[in-house]
Design a protein around this motif. Structure first.
Motif, PDB file in Angstrom:
ATOM      1  N   HIS A   2      -7.441   7.399   8.591  1.00  0.00           N
ATOM      2  CA  HIS A   2      -6.413   6.608   7.927  1.00  0.00           C
ATOM      3  C   HIS A   2      -6.644   6.591   6.416  1.00  0.00           C
ATOM      4  CE1 HIS A   2      -4.494   2.872   6.477  1.00  0.00           C
ATOM      5  NE2 HIS A   2      -3.560   3.170   7.373  1.00  0.00           N
ATOM      6  N   LEU A   3      -7.886   6.436   5.985  1.00  0.00           N
ATOM      7  CA  LEU A   3      -8.216   6.415   4.569  1.00  0.00           C
ATOM      8  C   LEU A   3      -7.905   7.748   3.895  1.00  0.00           C
ATOM      9  CD1 LEU A   3      -9.485   5.018   2.104  1.00  0.00           C
ATOM     10  CD2 LEU A   3     -11.728   5.826   2.906  1.00  0.00           C
ATOM     11  N   THR A   4      -8.254   8.829   4.589  1.00  0.00           N
ATOM     12  CA  THR A   4      -7.996  10.165   4.036  1.00  0.00           C
ATOM     13  C   THR A   4      -6.506  10.424   3.870  1.00  0.00           C
ATOM     14  OG1 THR A   4     -10.019  11.004   5.080  1.00  0.00           O
ATOM     15  CG2 THR A   4      -8.380  12.636   4.395  1.00  0.00           C
ATOM     16  N   LEU A   5      -5.714  10.083   4.892  1.00  0.00           N
ATOM     17  CA  LEU A   5      -4.269  10.284   4.821  1.00  0.00           C
ATOM     18  C   LEU A   5      -3.651   9.448   3.712  1.00  0.00           C
ATOM     19  CD1 LEU A   5      -3.351  10.371   8.624  1.00  0.00           C
ATOM     20  CD2 LEU A   5      -3.397  12.292   7.030  1.00  0.00           C
ATOM     21  N   ARG A   6      -4.152   8.205   3.552  1.00  0.00           N
ATOM     22  CA  ARG A   6      -3.612   7.361   2.493  1.00  0.00           C
ATOM     23  C   ARG A   6      -3.911   7.942   1.109  1.00  0.00           C
ATOM     24  NH1 ARG A   6      -5.831   1.334   1.822  1.00  0.00           N
ATOM     25  NH2 ARG A   6      -7.540   2.530   0.857  1.00  0.00           N
ATOM     26  N   MET A   7      -5.136   8.457   0.927  1.00  0.00           N
ATOM     27  CA  MET A   7      -5.490   9.056  -0.355  1.00  0.00           C
ATOM     28  C   MET A   7      -4.643  10.297  -0.640  1.00  0.00           C
ATOM     29  SD  MET A   7      -9.662   8.662  -0.189  1.00  0.00           S
ATOM     30  CE  MET A   7      -9.880   9.548  -1.744  1.00  0.00           C
ATOM     31  N   GLN A  12     -10.572   4.956  11.234  1.00  0.00           N
ATOM     32  CA  GLN A  12     -10.496   4.354   9.907  1.00  0.00           C
ATOM     33  C   GLN A  12     -10.656   5.418   8.819  1.00  0.00           C
ATOM     34  OE1 GLN A  12     -13.406   1.308   9.281  1.00  0.00           O
ATOM     35  NE2 GLN A  12     -12.546   0.663   7.309  1.00  0.00           N
ATOM     36  N   ALA A  63      -1.618  10.876   0.538  1.00  0.00           N
ATOM     37  CA  ALA A  63      -0.253  10.423   0.259  1.00  0.00           C
ATOM     38  C   ALA A  63      -0.129   9.920  -1.171  1.00  0.00           C
ATOM     39  CB  ALA A  63       0.147   9.338   1.250  1.00  0.00           C
ATOM     40  N   GLU A  64      -1.147   9.169  -1.619  1.00  0.00           N
ATOM     41  CA  GLU A  64      -1.123   8.672  -2.995  1.00  0.00           C
ATOM     42  C   GLU A  64      -1.181   9.826  -3.993  1.00  0.00           C
ATOM     43  OE1 GLU A  64      -4.441   6.053  -3.119  1.00  0.00           O
ATOM     44  OE2 GLU A  64      -3.371   4.359  -2.175  1.00  0.00           O
ATOM     45  N   GLU A  73       2.209  11.527  -4.098  1.00  0.00           N
ATOM     46  CA  GLU A  73       3.157  10.696  -4.855  1.00  0.00           C
ATOM     47  C   GLU A  73       2.891  10.804  -6.345  1.00  0.00           C
ATOM     48  OE1 GLU A  73       4.767   6.054  -4.896  1.00  0.00           O
ATOM     49  OE2 GLU A  73       3.063   6.658  -3.661  1.00  0.00           O
TER      50      GLU A  73
END
Length: 382
Positions: A6-11, A3, A13-14, A17
């Motif tokens: 996943h949170l680190t990768l999402r941050m 988890q 990616a954001e 972007e």
């Protein structure tokens, strides 16, 4: 653990972007600024990034009085070739002098173009096949970039413009006189009125890619000619250069079209054809009797919408420098600026004079300037 990953990768990616969006927005804003303040430069310098377009003119503008020719800009930027000899052979080397910041701008332009510009990539491949080293090729490309930058940032002061030189009513009168005045025996008074029309024109499809006898007669109507051996050289084309180069220049190429720049710039087919006709160190075997004026009139005959006639009267009228290798580019800039207002004005003059649409805008410009300067010379002598 999964988890958190996943949170680190999402941050991340954001964040990527968000930064990408900021980069795109800033690039668009910078491009708008460049277009607003240097529209001609932005239109022609497709291989230059916005920041490079911004820095090169800025440096040039600090010392405008020193930069009357493209060679002076090349020297200032440290990209002018330096002749040296070992005693056995003569060659050229890199110039390590000049302003290094300006040199760095040209360096970035060249390497950006090598990644993205097909013309530059083709030039690099051609030079490599000729046996040139990478250092020599980069030196040549930087010199070409300096040539283009000079003409991008100097068009306003160096481009030939008619406003303030002659008025429209006088220009129409000069055109009518040149193309319609007749001698007492009934033929045209000015033999040059036959120049572009003789034999159907030098750019007619069936003769566009080689010199023929009509071309040799046509240039005599403009008071120049080749010596007999030089004429035979053009007609027989023993080495095939004339046909090869003319075939690389489209019949419909026009000076006011930015897409024609590759034909005109150093290394392009029109440039090489000019060099071979005038005789240079690189192409010493010119036709007998040929020179800059003859070469210009031959090219104007074969590609009347691309190559302007350029003789002593034009040079005097617009106070061009003695060593002038930038007239084509300067006139192109004048035809393109203000959404083509100067070109439209030349078309208007032609229509008002009623001389026919087969007379191109370059010839209209040449005739009016030539006639006007001739009248000015007569006044000065009286």
């Amino acid at each position: 653990m999964a988890q958190a990953t996943h949170l680190t990768l999402r941050m991340l990616a954001e964040r990527v972007e968000q930064l990408t969006g900021q980069i795109d927005e800033l690039s668009q804003r910078l491009t708008r600024v460049v277009v607003r303040h240097a529209r001609t430069a932005a239109a022609r310098a497709g291989g230059h990034r916005s920041g490079q377009r911004r820095h090169a003119p800025d440096h040039h503008g600090r010392q405008p009085d020193r930069l009357n020719t493209e060679a002076s800009l090349a020297a200032l930027c440290g990209v002018s070739p330096i002749e040296y000899s070992s005693g056995r052979r003569s060659t050229r080397r890199l110039n390590h002098g000049g302003d290094r910041q300006a040199n760095a701008v040209l360096h970035r332009i060249v390497f950006t173009r090598l990644r993205h510009d097909l013309r530059t990539q083709a030039c690099y491949e051609r030079r490599t096949q000729e046996g040139k080293t990478q250092r020599k090729i980069i030196r040549c490309l930087k010199r070409y970039a300096a040539h283009e930058v000079f003409n991008l940032v100097r068009p306003v002061s160096r481009a030939p413009r008619h406003r303030g030189v002659w008025d429209d009513e006088a220009a129409v009168s000069l055109l009518v006189e040149y193309f319609t005045r007749r001698r007492s025996r009934g033929d045209l008074f000015y033999s040059g009125a036959h120049f572009e029309r003789l034999g159907g024109g030098g750019d007619a499809e069936h003769v566009a890619d080689f010199f023929d006898s009509n071309d040799l007669v046509a240039i005599t109507t403009l008071s120049v000619s080749l010596e007999p051996h030089g004429a035979m050289n053009l007609l027989s084309d023993p080495e095939g250069h004339w046909t090869r180069l003319l075939s690389l220049i489209p019949r419909d190429a026009r000076l006011e079209n930015p897409g024609s720049d590759a034909l005109m710039e150093e290394g392009g087919p029109a440039w090489e054809l000019w060099e071979r006709l005038t005789g240079t160190k690189q192409y010493p075997g010119k036709p007998d009797g040929s020179g800059p004026v003859v070469a210009g009139k031959l090219l104007a005959r074969k590609r009347p919408h691309l190559i302007p006639v350029y003789d002593i009267r034009i040079k005097q009228l617009f106070e061009r420098p003695k060593a002038d290798n930038s007239f084509w580019t300067a006139l192109a800039a004048a035809l393109r600026v203000d959404n083509g207002a100067f070109r439209d004005q030349l078309v208007h003059l032609r229509d008002q004079a009623g001389i026919g649409e087969d007379i191109g805008v370059l010839r209209v410009f040449d005739v009016v300037a030539w006639m006007h300067q001739g009248r000015q010379g007569q006044v000065a002598m009286s």
